[in-house]
Write an enzyme that holds these catalytic residues in place. Structure first.
Site, mmCIF file in Angstrom:
data_model
loop_
_atom_site.group_PDB
_atom_site.id
_atom_site.type_symbol
_atom_site.label_atom_id
_atom_site.label_comp_id
_atom_site.label_asym_id
_atom_site.label_seq_id
_atom_site.Cartn_x
_atom_site.Cartn_y
_atom_site.Cartn_z
ATOM 1 N N LYS A 63 -14.893 25.366 -9.390
ATOM 2 C CA LYS A 63 -15.056 24.259 -10.354
ATOM 3 C C LYS A 63 -14.430 24.562 -11.719
ATOM 4 O O LYS A 63 -13.943 23.658 -12.386
ATOM 5 C CB LYS A 63 -16.539 23.904 -10.512
ATOM 6 N N ASP A 102 -21.796 15.813 -10.780
ATOM 7 C CA ASP A 102 -23.040 16.499 -10.392
ATOM 8 C C ASP A 102 -24.243 16.010 -11.202
ATOM 9 O O ASP A 102 -25.297 15.712 -10.652
ATOM 10 C CB ASP A 102 -22.902 18.018 -10.586
ATOM 11 N N ASN A 150 -34.299 30.701 -19.734
ATOM 12 C CA ASN A 150 -33.445 31.572 -18.914
ATOM 13 C C ASN A 150 -33.938 33.010 -18.946
ATOM 14 O O ASN A 150 -34.525 33.462 -19.927
ATOM 15 C CB ASN A 150 -32.001 31.502 -19.430
#
Ligand code: ATR
Length: 265
Positions: A63, A102, A150
């Site tokens: 991508k 997406d 994260n």
């Protein structure tokens, strides 16, 4: 075609054939393996379009290469620019054009599920490519608060800085960051955009973390993230509908025909 590595298990050909049947079009859509380097990827894409190809999907690990190729040779949609990644290729005015469907595919699936996004307080777990691709479409859909959690805090902080400078709308909701353990309290929606499902590890989710809706962008296996929130009475969904959603948007760009992704789910 869909270009990836590995690619043998891609469901995209079946999905696009279903759309073709729905719209009465006769299409050929194949899986295309490609060695993992930019020169090979460029050669495959050029051969496809020079040979009369209409549209291609791009999946892992290409991508970013696709994004670079479109930036160098043609154009990019706003969603692809902010995502830094392209999953849909087509020709526009004879030039290569890259989009990223997406994030909008995710938003469309959430709407299909009837999950409310307007004014929603949202947390995304993970600060990689999957996370980067969904932030702008979620904000365009009306969410009002966003935290990116994260394992490596500095990556979440860097991602937020990059996203805020990439698009003015993102800065307006002032996203915040924290580690996954530090994410606590009540959220409307929590999205797992980490690649953890591939590793067999589990996420260190706080017992004080709750949500009304939990979505895992992975699909096709038992996902401990969803089990965790299901046990706390959240509505849950895996990401197969997002795969259908992104494919539907690509198909419409290539053919000009709208499709009904509800028929799949
Ligand atoms: P993708 O393009 O799928 O997002 P990526 O860019 O490699 O893939 O990002 C993977 C994400 O999953 C990262 O946020 C990563 O956390 P780190 O930035 O700390 O590496 C997260 N991730 C992967 N394995 C994980 C694990 N075992 N526990 C928690 N987070 C994990």
């Amino acid at each position: 075609m869909v270009i990836g590595n590995p690619i043998a298990h891609s469901k995209s050909p079946q999905i696009h054939q279903q759309f073709a049947k729905q719209t009465g079009l006769d299409i050929r859509y194949a899986r295309q393996y490609c060695p993992d380097d930019k020169a090979s990827f460029t050669a495959v894409v050029e051969a496809f379009f020079n040979g009369g190809g209409v549209g291609a999907n791009v999946t892992v690990p290409f991508k970013q290469f696709a994004y670079q190729m479109c930036a160098e040779q043609g154009g990019l949609s706003a969603h692809a620019q902010v995502a830094g990644a392209v999953n849909t290729l087509l020709l526009k005015d004879g030039k290569l054009f890259g989009d990223n469907t997406d994030g909008q595919g995710l938003v469309n699936h959430l709407r299909q599920l009837g999950w409310p996004l307007q004014g929603a307080k949202v947390a995304i777990l993970g600060a990689g490519g999957a996370s980067r691709g969904v932030v702008l479409p979620l904000i365009e859909a009306g969410i009002s608060e966003l935290t990116i959690a994260n394992r490596t805090l500095s990556k979440a902080e860097d991602l937020i800085d990059q996203l805020c400078s990439a698009h003015p709308l993102i800065a307006t909701i002032a996203p915040t960051s924290c580690t996954i353990e530090a994410l606590t309290g009540q959220y409307d929606l929590i999205i797992n955009a980490t690649s953890i499902g591939l590793s067999g590890d589990t996420l260190p989710l706080s017992e004080a973390l709750r949500c009304g809706y939990a979505y895992d962008m992975m699909y096709g296996r038992e996902l401990p993230f969803l089990t965790h929130f299901h046990a706390h009475s959240a509505q849950v969904s895996e990401g197969y509908g997002m795969l259908i959603g992104q494919a539907a948007l690509s198909f419409t760009q290539w053919t000009g025909k709208a499709v009904d992704s509800n028929l799949f789910i």
